[in-house]
Write an enzyme that holds these catalytic residues in place. Structure first.
Site, PDB file in Angstrom:
ATOM      1  N   CYS A 114       0.818  -1.230   0.000  1.00 33.54           N
ATOM      2  CA  CYS A 114       0.000   0.000   0.000  1.00 33.54           C
ATOM      3  C   CYS A 114       0.845   1.270   0.000  1.00 33.54           C
ATOM      4  O   CYS A 114       0.332   2.357  -0.264  1.00 33.54           O
ATOM      5  CB  CYS A 114      -0.935   0.020   1.202  1.00 33.54           C
ATOM      6  SG  CYS A 114      -2.015  -1.396   1.226  1.00 33.54           S
ATOM      7  N   HIS A 254      -3.464   6.922   3.544  1.00 35.93           N
ATOM      8  CA  HIS A 254      -3.874   5.675   2.888  1.00 35.93           C
ATOM      9  C   HIS A 254      -5.300   5.342   3.327  1.00 35.93           C
ATOM     10  O   HIS A 254      -5.633   5.434   4.514  1.00 35.93           O
ATOM     11  CB  HIS A 254      -2.906   4.557   3.280  1.00 35.93           C
ATOM     12  CG  HIS A 254      -3.307   3.221   2.772  1.00 35.93           C
ATOM     13  ND1 HIS A 254      -3.793   3.028   1.498  1.00 35.93           N
ATOM     14  CD2 HIS A 254      -3.310   1.997   3.368  1.00 35.93           C
ATOM     15  CE1 HIS A 254      -4.069   1.737   1.334  1.00 35.93           C
ATOM     16  NE2 HIS A 254      -3.793   1.095   2.451  1.00 35.93           N
ATOM     17  N   ASN A 285     -10.285   0.000   0.133  1.00 34.68           N
ATOM     18  CA  ASN A 285      -8.817   0.014   0.129  1.00 34.68           C
ATOM     19  C   ASN A 285      -8.326  -0.473  -1.238  1.00 34.68           C
ATOM     20  O   ASN A 285      -8.529  -1.632  -1.591  1.00 34.68           O
ATOM     21  CB  ASN A 285      -8.319  -0.903   1.257  1.00 34.68           C
ATOM     22  CG  ASN A 285      -6.803  -0.965   1.345  1.00 34.68           C
ATOM     23  OD1 ASN A 285      -6.091  -0.444   0.476  1.00 34.68           O
ATOM     24  ND2 ASN A 285      -6.299  -1.600   2.381  1.00 34.68           N
TER      25      ASN A 285
HETATM   26  N1  ACO Z   1     -18.634  -9.074   9.068  1.00 32.66           N
HETATM   27  C1  ACO Z   1     -19.046  -9.413  10.315  1.00 32.66           C
HETATM   28  N2  ACO Z   1     -18.196  -9.796  11.282  1.00 32.66           N
HETATM   29  C2  ACO Z   1     -16.881  -9.831  10.975  1.00 32.66           C
HETATM   30  C3  ACO Z   1     -16.394  -9.509   9.697  1.00 32.66           C
HETATM   31  C4  ACO Z   1     -17.334  -9.121   8.737  1.00 32.66           C
HETATM   32  N3  ACO Z   1     -16.960  -8.763   7.476  1.00 32.66           N
HETATM   33  N4  ACO Z   1     -15.057  -9.640   9.700  1.00 32.66           N
HETATM   34  C5  ACO Z   1     -14.696 -10.025  10.931  1.00 32.66           C
HETATM   35  N5  ACO Z   1     -15.811 -10.166  11.702  1.00 32.66           N
HETATM   36  C6  ACO Z   1     -15.900 -10.562  13.110  1.00 32.66           C
HETATM   37  C7  ACO Z   1     -14.701 -11.376  13.550  1.00 32.66           C
HETATM   38  O1  ACO Z   1     -14.908 -12.751  13.255  1.00 32.66           O
HETATM   39  C8  ACO Z   1     -14.709 -11.110  15.039  1.00 32.66           C
HETATM   40  O2  ACO Z   1     -15.682 -11.929  15.644  1.00 32.66           O
HETATM   41  P1  ACO Z   1     -15.408 -12.595  17.086  1.00 32.66           P
HETATM   42  O3  ACO Z   1     -15.244 -11.425  18.020  1.00 32.66           O
HETATM   43  O4  ACO Z   1     -16.637 -13.419  17.320  1.00 32.66           O
HETATM   44  O5  ACO Z   1     -14.149 -13.386  16.929  1.00 32.66           O
HETATM   45  C9  ACO Z   1     -15.193  -9.675  15.161  1.00 32.66           C
HETATM   46  O6  ACO Z   1     -15.869  -9.405  13.913  1.00 32.66           O
HETATM   47  C10 ACO Z   1     -14.099  -8.670  15.359  1.00 32.66           C
HETATM   48  O7  ACO Z   1     -13.054  -8.892  14.400  1.00 32.66           O
HETATM   49  P2  ACO Z   1     -11.777  -8.000  14.342  1.00 32.66           P
HETATM   50  O8  ACO Z   1     -10.834  -8.564  13.326  1.00 32.66           O
HETATM   51  O9  ACO Z   1     -11.237  -7.801  15.737  1.00 32.66           O
HETATM   52  O10 ACO Z   1     -12.384  -6.598  13.822  1.00 32.66           O
HETATM   53  P3  ACO Z   1     -11.703  -5.216  13.679  1.00 32.66           P
HETATM   54  O11 ACO Z   1     -12.493  -4.223  14.403  1.00 32.66           O
HETATM   55  O12 ACO Z   1     -10.216  -5.282  13.967  1.00 32.66           O
HETATM   56  O13 ACO Z   1     -11.864  -4.903  12.128  1.00 32.66           O
HETATM   57  C11 ACO Z   1     -10.546  -4.883  10.115  1.00 32.66           C
HETATM   58  C12 ACO Z   1     -11.248  -5.748  11.155  1.00 32.66           C
HETATM   59  C13 ACO Z   1     -11.589  -4.050   9.431  1.00 32.66           C
HETATM   60  C14 ACO Z   1      -9.869  -5.800   9.123  1.00 32.66           C
HETATM   61  C15 ACO Z   1      -9.500  -3.976  10.794  1.00 32.66           C
HETATM   62  O14 ACO Z   1      -8.718  -4.723  11.687  1.00 32.66           O
HETATM   63  C16 ACO Z   1      -8.567  -3.265   9.820  1.00 32.66           C
HETATM   64  O15 ACO Z   1      -8.971  -2.412   9.059  1.00 32.66           O
HETATM   65  N6  ACO Z   1      -7.261  -3.574   9.886  1.00 32.66           N
HETATM   66  C17 ACO Z   1      -6.207  -2.868   9.128  1.00 32.66           C
HETATM   67  C18 ACO Z   1      -6.251  -3.080   7.655  1.00 32.66           C
HETATM   68  C19 ACO Z   1      -5.089  -2.339   7.013  1.00 32.66           C
HETATM   69  O16 ACO Z   1      -4.719  -1.249   7.397  1.00 32.66           O
HETATM   70  N7  ACO Z   1      -4.429  -2.937   6.086  1.00 32.66           N
HETATM   71  C20 ACO Z   1      -3.213  -2.258   5.600  1.00 32.66           C
HETATM   72  C21 ACO Z   1      -3.056  -2.193   4.248  1.00 32.66           C
HETATM   73  S1  ACO Z   1      -3.718  -3.539   3.304  1.00 32.66           S
HETATM   74  C22 ACO Z   1      -2.488  -3.977   2.161  1.00 32.66           C
HETATM   75  O17 ACO Z   1      -1.329  -3.693   2.324  1.00 32.66           O
HETATM   76  C23 ACO Z   1      -2.912  -4.854   0.993  1.00 32.66           C
END
Ligand code: ACO
Length: 330
Positions: A114, A254, A285
């Protein structure tokens, strides 16, 4: 005297097809409400099956060339930032060179996930300032839908396709690339990775059966690193340029997640909310393309003044991160 490297034209291209949160509800166990509250995303664009990364990049590049008032033949070098090249080799830059008819240009790809657009900008800046090249096309293009697992709800909701481009030149008026700071930490490589298809795990029936050709991400961990690294990169970049957050006209972070953008915003107390440019709601993203697309959208909406300062920042797989300060051309 060192010549200044300036962005003299920008362009972007988004595929027509829109994938909404409601569409994703039909593919995986998720909801519009979960996606919107956790990411700020409403929809993203998805390329046609016969539309490849090089096509997206070439379409964005054509617009950047038009706005820079240059022909393809006037380009000396094409740099493409992507993690979704058309092929492992030849480079996507060579394919775009052919599509544009930029027959005098050299071409290479850069892979910094990214952060790719910022890495590419820094290479273009060095080539222009050293006098090696005059006109460089910097393109960030991604067809992330080609490496997204639409059975994995933790990743498939995040990614979209698209491309952004700019012409970096020593001539003409534009945004001066004042300072760039880049960083990397290979210790964290496994947290955001496409495991197979390289020399470590070449494609095989087993790698396909195990879904190893798709993005794998430890979202929570990546989130924390992203906030910390982008904040630090921005502050280092401003310091290197003798600037400060009060002077920033726009911050373009980003577009990975609205909550990451909000967390960075909180760490810049003198930067009002309306000066943080966002596209995450409509495009999701788009990896390397995200900052490049946002820079083009901002450039179409806002006429840059000589005193303006625009700060770009990104974070991605590697880990990689960076920031770049652009200044209006006095
Ligand atoms: N719909 C419903 N529930 C979901 C989904 C979904 N799409 N995805 C995950 N959940 C659930 C999980 O299973 C979990 O359930 P549990 O508590 O029963 O285990 C719960 O939601 C919480 O999951 P988390 O992973 O803790 O959710 P979080 O708030 O961290 O959000 C996300 C996830 C959106 C992926 C976030 O962590 C994020 O944006 N991370 C950074 C991404 C990023 O910056 N990437 C960098 C660049 S990407 C690149 O380089 C290609």
């Amino acid at each position: 005297m060192i010549k200044k490297a300036k962005i003299i034209g920008t362009g972007s291209y988004l595929p027509e097809r829109v994938l909404t949160n409601q569409d994703l509800e039909k593919l995986v166990d998720t909801s519009d409400e979960w996606i919107f509250t956790r990411t700020g995303m409403k929809e993203r664009r998805i390329a046609r099956s016969d539309e490849y990364t090089s096509h997206l990049g070439a379409a964005a590049a054509k617009k950047a060339l038009t706005r820079a008032h240059l022909t393809p033949e006037q380009i000396d070098l094409i740099i493409v930032a992507t993690i979704t090249p058309d092929f492992v080799f030849p480079s996507t830059a060579c394919l775009i060179q052919q599509q544009l008819g930029a027959k005098n240009a050299a071409g290479m790809d850069i892979q910094a996930a990214c952060t790719g657009f910022l890495y590419a900008l820094s290479v273009a800046k060095a080539f222009v300032e050293s006098g090696v090249y005059q006109n460089i096309l910097v393109i960030a293009a991604e067809k992330l839908s080609s490496i997204t697992n639409y059975r994995d709800r933790s990743t498939c909701i995040l990614f979209g396709d698209g491309a952004g481009a700019c012409v970096v030149s020593s001539e003409g008026k534009g945004l001066v690339i004042e300072s760039v700071r880049l960083g990397a930490d290979g210790e964290q490589a496994e947290l955001l990775i496409l495991p197979a298809g390289g020399s470590r795990q070449p494609a095989s029936q087993e790698t396909v059966a195990q879904d190893l050709h798709y993005i794998k991400m430890a979202g929570n961990e990546v989130f924390k690193h992203a906030v910390r690294r982008m904040e630090a990169a921005c502050k280092e970049c401003l310091e290197a340029a003798g600037s400060s957050e009060e002077k920033i006209t726009y911050l373009i972070p980003h577009q990975a997640n609205l909550r990451i953008i909000d967390a960075i915003a909180k760490r810049f107390e003198h930067l009002p909310e309306e000066r943080i440019f966002k596209t995450v709601q409509q495009y999701g993203n788009t990896s390397a393309s995200s900052v490049a697309i946002a820079l083009d959208e901002l450039s179409q909406k806002y006429a840059v003044q000589p005193e303006d300062q625009i700060l770009l920042t990104a974070f991605g797989g590697g880990f990689t991160w960076g920031a770049a300060l652009l200044k209006g051309d006095a």
